[in-house]
Scaffold this motif. Structure first.
Motif, PDB file in Angstrom:
ATOM      1  N   ALA A 110      14.797  12.407   8.875  1.00  0.00           N
ATOM      2  CA  ALA A 110      16.012  13.045   8.361  1.00  0.00           C
ATOM      3  C   ALA A 110      15.776  14.541   8.163  1.00  0.00           C
ATOM      4  O   ALA A 110      16.651  15.368   8.483  1.00  0.00           O
ATOM      5  CB  ALA A 110      16.447  12.397   7.052  1.00  0.00           C
ATOM      6  N   TYR A 111      14.618  14.903   7.636  1.00  0.00           N
ATOM      7  CA  TYR A 111      14.282  16.321   7.454  1.00  0.00           C
ATOM      8  C   TYR A 111      14.295  17.047   8.795  1.00  0.00           C
ATOM      9  O   TYR A 111      14.828  18.166   8.915  1.00  0.00           O
ATOM     10  CB  TYR A 111      12.904  16.433   6.796  1.00  0.00           C
ATOM     11  CG  TYR A 111      12.315  17.828   6.825  1.00  0.00           C
ATOM     12  CD1 TYR A 111      12.681  18.776   5.868  1.00  0.00           C
ATOM     13  CD2 TYR A 111      11.400  18.201   7.818  1.00  0.00           C
ATOM     14  CE1 TYR A 111      12.149  20.064   5.898  1.00  0.00           C
ATOM     15  CE2 TYR A 111      10.864  19.479   7.854  1.00  0.00           C
ATOM     16  CZ  TYR A 111      11.238  20.405   6.900  1.00  0.00           C
ATOM     17  OH  TYR A 111      10.722  21.672   6.936  1.00  0.00           O
ATOM     18  N   LEU A 112      13.719  16.436   9.820  1.00  0.00           N
ATOM     19  CA  LEU A 112      13.661  17.064  11.138  1.00  0.00           C
ATOM     20  C   LEU A 112      15.049  17.190  11.760  1.00  0.00           C
ATOM     21  O   LEU A 112      15.325  18.159  12.488  1.00  0.00           O
ATOM     22  CB  LEU A 112      12.737  16.267  12.059  1.00  0.00           C
ATOM     23  CG  LEU A 112      11.250  16.249  11.663  1.00  0.00           C
ATOM     24  CD1 LEU A 112      10.445  15.386  12.630  1.00  0.00           C
ATOM     25  CD2 LEU A 112      10.680  17.659  11.620  1.00  0.00           C
ATOM     26  N   VAL A 113      15.935  16.238  11.482  1.00  0.00           N
ATOM     27  CA  VAL A 113      17.312  16.351  11.967  1.00  0.00           C
ATOM     28  C   VAL A 113      18.021  17.501  11.253  1.00  0.00           C
ATOM     29  O   VAL A 113      18.722  18.308  11.876  1.00  0.00           O
ATOM     30  CB  VAL A 113      18.081  15.030  11.759  1.00  0.00           C
ATOM     31  CG1 VAL A 113      19.580  15.222  12.035  1.00  0.00           C
ATOM     32  CG2 VAL A 113      17.529  13.933  12.667  1.00  0.00           C
ATOM     33  N   GLN A 114      17.831  17.593   9.948  1.00  0.00           N
ATOM     34  CA  GLN A 114      18.457  18.669   9.177  1.00  0.00           C
ATOM     35  C   GLN A 114      17.989  20.048   9.621  1.00  0.00           C
ATOM     36  O   GLN A 114      18.760  21.017   9.607  1.00  0.00           O
ATOM     37  CB  GLN A 114      18.169  18.489   7.684  1.00  0.00           C
ATOM     38  CG  GLN A 114      19.077  17.489   6.989  1.00  0.00           C
ATOM     39  CD  GLN A 114      19.065  17.667   5.485  1.00  0.00           C
ATOM     40  OE1 GLN A 114      18.018  17.884   4.885  1.00  0.00           O
ATOM     41  NE2 GLN A 114      20.233  17.586   4.866  1.00  0.00           N
ATOM     42  N   THR A 115      16.718  20.149   9.993  1.00  0.00           N
ATOM     43  CA  THR A 115      16.170  21.436  10.414  1.00  0.00           C
ATOM     44  C   THR A 115      16.327  21.666  11.919  1.00  0.00           C
ATOM     45  O   THR A 115      15.761  22.631  12.464  1.00  0.00           O
ATOM     46  CB  THR A 115      14.683  21.541  10.038  1.00  0.00           C
ATOM     47  OG1 THR A 115      13.963  20.443  10.628  1.00  0.00           O
ATOM     48  CG2 THR A 115      14.511  21.515   8.522  1.00  0.00           C
ATOM     49  N   LYS A 116      17.078  20.783  12.586  1.00  0.00           N
ATOM     50  CA  LYS A 116      17.384  20.893  14.016  1.00  0.00           C
ATOM     51  C   LYS A 116      16.174  20.677  14.925  1.00  0.00           C
ATOM     52  O   LYS A 116      16.223  20.984  16.117  1.00  0.00           O
ATOM     53  CB  LYS A 116      18.018  22.254  14.349  1.00  0.00           C
ATOM     54  CG  LYS A 116      19.191  22.649  13.468  1.00  0.00           C
ATOM     55  CD  LYS A 116      20.333  21.662  13.578  1.00  0.00           C
ATOM     56  CE  LYS A 116      21.523  22.111  12.725  1.00  0.00           C
ATOM     57  NZ  LYS A 116      22.626  21.112  12.733  1.00  0.00           N
ATOM     58  N   ASN A 120      20.804  14.380  17.577  1.00  0.00           N
ATOM     59  CA  ASN A 120      21.446  13.127  17.975  1.00  0.00           C
ATOM     60  C   ASN A 120      20.638  11.908  17.523  1.00  0.00           C
ATOM     61  O   ASN A 120      19.986  11.244  18.330  1.00  0.00           O
ATOM     62  CB  ASN A 120      21.643  13.087  19.497  1.00  0.00           C
ATOM     63  CG  ASN A 120      22.446  11.869  19.940  1.00  0.00           C
ATOM     64  OD1 ASN A 120      23.129  11.237  19.145  1.00  0.00           O
ATOM     65  ND2 ASN A 120      22.347  11.537  21.218  1.00  0.00           N
ATOM     66  N   PRO A 121      20.672  11.617  16.226  1.00  0.00           N
ATOM     67  CA  PRO A 121      19.860  10.504  15.688  1.00  0.00           C
ATOM     68  C   PRO A 121      20.040   9.187  16.430  1.00  0.00           C
ATOM     69  O   PRO A 121      19.082   8.419  16.560  1.00  0.00           O
ATOM     70  CB  PRO A 121      20.348  10.394  14.235  1.00  0.00           C
ATOM     71  CG  PRO A 121      20.854  11.750  13.897  1.00  0.00           C
ATOM     72  CD  PRO A 121      21.453  12.283  15.163  1.00  0.00           C
ATOM     73  N   ASN A 496      18.316   4.894  -4.411  1.00  0.00           N
ATOM     74  CA  ASN A 496      19.672   5.088  -3.900  1.00  0.00           C
ATOM     75  C   ASN A 496      19.898   6.520  -3.435  1.00  0.00           C
ATOM     76  O   ASN A 496      20.575   6.768  -2.434  1.00  0.00           O
ATOM     77  CB  ASN A 496      20.702   4.695  -4.963  1.00  0.00           C
ATOM     78  CG  ASN A 496      20.865   3.191  -5.086  1.00  0.00           C
ATOM     79  OD1 ASN A 496      20.722   2.454  -4.104  1.00  0.00           O
ATOM     80  ND2 ASN A 496      21.145   2.704  -6.289  1.00  0.00           N
ATOM     81  N   LYS A 497      19.325   7.472  -4.145  1.00  0.00           N
ATOM     82  CA  LYS A 497      19.453   8.876  -3.754  1.00  0.00           C
ATOM     83  C   LYS A 497      18.799   9.117  -2.393  1.00  0.00           C
ATOM     84  O   LYS A 497      19.390   9.770  -1.510  1.00  0.00           O
ATOM     85  CB  LYS A 497      18.816   9.772  -4.814  1.00  0.00           C
ATOM     86  CG  LYS A 497      18.915  11.261  -4.504  1.00  0.00           C
ATOM     87  CD  LYS A 497      18.259  12.087  -5.599  1.00  0.00           C
ATOM     88  CE  LYS A 497      18.341  13.581  -5.278  1.00  0.00           C
ATOM     89  NZ  LYS A 497      17.690  14.400  -6.340  1.00  0.00           N
ATOM     90  N   ILE A 498      17.591   8.580  -2.215  1.00  0.00           N
ATOM     91  CA  ILE A 498      16.858   8.763  -0.965  1.00  0.00           C
ATOM     92  C   ILE A 498      17.564   8.061   0.183  1.00  0.00           C
ATOM     93  O   ILE A 498      17.750   8.639   1.271  1.00  0.00           O
ATOM     94  CB  ILE A 498      15.414   8.241  -1.094  1.00  0.00           C
ATOM     95  CG1 ILE A 498      14.613   9.104  -2.072  1.00  0.00           C
ATOM     96  CG2 ILE A 498      14.732   8.180   0.262  1.00  0.00           C
ATOM     97  CD1 ILE A 498      14.427  10.535  -1.646  1.00  0.00           C
ATOM     98  N   CYS A 503      20.412   7.912   5.222  1.00  0.00           N
ATOM     99  CA  CYS A 503      21.466   7.243   5.996  1.00  0.00           C
ATOM    100  C   CYS A 503      22.541   8.229   6.434  1.00  0.00           C
ATOM    101  O   CYS A 503      23.054   8.151   7.553  1.00  0.00           O
ATOM    102  CB  CYS A 503      22.095   6.112   5.183  1.00  0.00           C
ATOM    103  SG  CYS A 503      21.015   4.677   4.975  1.00  0.00           S
ATOM    104  N   ASN A 504      22.866   9.167   5.561  1.00  0.00           N
ATOM    105  CA  ASN A 504      23.874  10.175   5.897  1.00  0.00           C
ATOM    106  C   ASN A 504      23.392  11.055   7.052  1.00  0.00           C
ATOM    107  O   ASN A 504      24.124  11.279   8.027  1.00  0.00           O
ATOM    108  CB  ASN A 504      24.188  11.034   4.670  1.00  0.00           C
ATOM    109  CG  ASN A 504      25.190  12.130   4.983  1.00  0.00           C
ATOM    110  OD1 ASN A 504      26.311  11.865   5.420  1.00  0.00           O
ATOM    111  ND2 ASN A 504      24.800  13.374   4.758  1.00  0.00           N
TER     112      ASN A 504
END
Length: 524
Positions: A110-116, A120-121, A496-498, A503-504
């Protein structure tokens, strides 16, 4: 002739060094590429090389056809929960540990998706429910007790249990259609299970790594020997198959993530920590169908119980796979045997790994696992019809003409000495490191890829202990893995936070965890 230098009254032959690096990684699979990504983020100025013997990365265990692609979260794998016949209890400690580790992997992705760094997960991770499926009174009783035991952990909140034919038919009609309604069956179901294409994930990681001027990937470069240099660095001897020449690279740190070949390279290093270790190669085959009418009847990864005396990786399962957006079904595995340690390895791999330190442990493990050897022989002589009959237990209306047999990857299980100095066959993964922590190797198999981030963190603690405890590294790791240093199990707010966050970002279905006292209401 090479020059000679004397250090501590020992003669050392100097070899011609082509280049020097900070960290050298062997094998371009999910392990090495993830490790390289961590190091590039933590230390952008470090010079990092990956050497891969094949002409493409991720062609061995990380390849999409060489593993089941299950995001191993212990939702459906029965071998992660041990049944105690003395007190009829179920030990869920390993299931909890595996789930915690998988959650770490999801956070990093997720971190790598956020940082581009990844995009396309859905190209590498998708929701596919995870289910366990058993039949017969004894197995149903076990599955029910397993389900009840898992209710003590919030990590498994939302798991459902059913023995009802109609309910199970709604979930997985392919398993129910044509089945005798008098048969006693039971399933558990976890909606938030996933299917992962580790090959696609590896390729994306490498694409991002190549943007760094300090990173280099060398294909068709076969590492054949690793030796300690006189200055406590490592000399890595390599065959450049592109130009048919040998070369040597010096590195401060080495990680061997070469799948089945790791044990041979570790032996070549001469570190005493590998003495007594050996490898036991086991291959696999799967039945596959692309028939859209059949595929449409099944959206799940359904795991059963392994046959008596069978290894954990032989657990039969019928899986939905999502490959480049297309769904297929896969059933297996069926065990095969080869003396190769890699799918594209040599028939001499096993024999080259034998030495005076591991022959006795191998012999002892063989005696103690004679039933396993007998099981493997029975698998090797299976006919095509017998494989279809095995599938029929999960898919009663199977038509053999719809399915084809494909060869999967090789796995090398660990043989080692236990506390009593007796050779045992050990399943799972294990990190072996030199005494000074500058060389490490990953041995073994499942759940490997799914718990890759947990394994990398272990490597960082072993190889860079002073740095991982520094504020600079620790703060970066917490940015990448918010739950780092904390447990999710027992902390419902954090869990739940994680999960909401991962998931988002990864575009997966989110399921709110509830208090364990109320978890049974989600079940039967």
């Amino acid at each position: 002739m090479s020059n000679i230098v004397v250090v501590n009254n020992k003669q050392h032959h100097l070899v011609k060094i082509e280049s020097s690096v900070d960290v050298l990684l062997v094998g371009a699979g999910i392990m090495s590429t993830t490790f390289a990504m961590f190091l590039t983020i933590l230390e952008p100025t470090w010079k990092i090389h990956i050497y891969e013997r094949l002409d493409e990365p991720a062609r061995e265990s990380s390849n999409v056809w060489n593993n089941a692609g299950t995001g191993h979260a212990a939702f459906c794998e029965l071998n992660y929960t041990q049944y105690n016949y003395k007190d009829c209890s179920v030990d869920i400690s390993k299931a909890v540990a595996v789930n915690e580790a998988f959650e770490m992997s999801r956070q990093f992705w997720a971190y790598l998706v956020q940082t581009k760094a990844l995009n396309n997960p859905s190209s590498f991770i998708n929701n596919v429910p995870h289910m366990s499926f058993v039949w017969g009174e004894e197995n149903v009783s076990f599955l029910k007790k397993r389900f009840q035991a898992l209710q003590s952990s919030i990590l498994f909140s939302g798991m459902m249990y059913s023995e009802d034919f109609q309910q199970i038919h709604k979930w997985v009609p392919l398993i129910i259609n044509g089945r005798n309604v008098s048969q006693k069956i039971a399933v558990t179901r976890m909606e938030m299970g996933t299917d992962i294409n580790f090959g696609a994930l590896t390729q994306q990681l490498l694409s991002e790594l190549k943007k760094s001027l300090n990173f280099k990937l060398y294909l068709q470069h076969d590492v054949y020997r690793i030796k300690h240099s006189f200055d406590k660095t490592w000399d890595i001897h390599i065959i450049d198959r592109c130009h048919s020449q040998k070369k040597c690279v010096r590195s401060n740190y080495v990680f061997i993530g070469a799948g089945g070949k790791s044990i041979s390279l570790l032996q070549s290093s001469g570190v005493p920590e590998v003495r007594g270790y050996a490898g036991f190669p086991v291959g696999g085959q799967f039945l596959v169908t692309r028939n859209k009418k059949i595929v449409a009847q099944h959206l799940a990864k359904v795991y059963g119980k392994a046959p008596v005396n069978a290894p954990p990786m032989s657990v039969p399962h019928i899986d939905t796979r999502i490959l480049d957006g297309n769904k297929i079904l896969l059933f297996g595995p069926f065990a095969t045997f080869s003396s190769k340690f890699l799918k594209y390895g040599s028939w001499l791999d096993l024999f080259h790994s034998l030495n005076k330190h591991n022959l006795i442990p191998i012999f002892q493990a063989g005696i103690d696992n004679f039933d396993l050897l007998r099981y493997l022989i029975s698998q090797l002589i299976m006919s095509d019809m017998q494989r279809i009959d095995a599938l029929r237990e999960y898919y009663p209306e199977v038509n053999s003409s719809d399915w084809t047999l494909v060869k999967a990857g090789q796995r090398v299980q660990i043989i080692k000495r236990n506390n009593e100095e007796r050779g045992i066959l050990q399943f799972g993964t294990e990190v072996i490191s030199s005494n000074d922590g500058t060389l490490s190797a990953l041995l073994g198999a499942s759940p490997g890829a799914s718990t890759v981030v947990s394994i990398i963190l272990e490597l960082l603690r072993t190889m860079f202990n002073s740095k991982i405890n520094s504020d600079s590294w620790k703060n970066i790791i917490i940015d990448m893995i918010p739950s780092y240093t904390r447990k999710l199990d027992g902390n419902i707010a954090l869990l739940n936070k994680i999960r909401r966050y991962t998931c988002n970002v990864l575009e997966l279905n989110y399921m709110e965890a509830t208090d364990s006292k109320n978890m049974g209401k989600n079940g039967y």
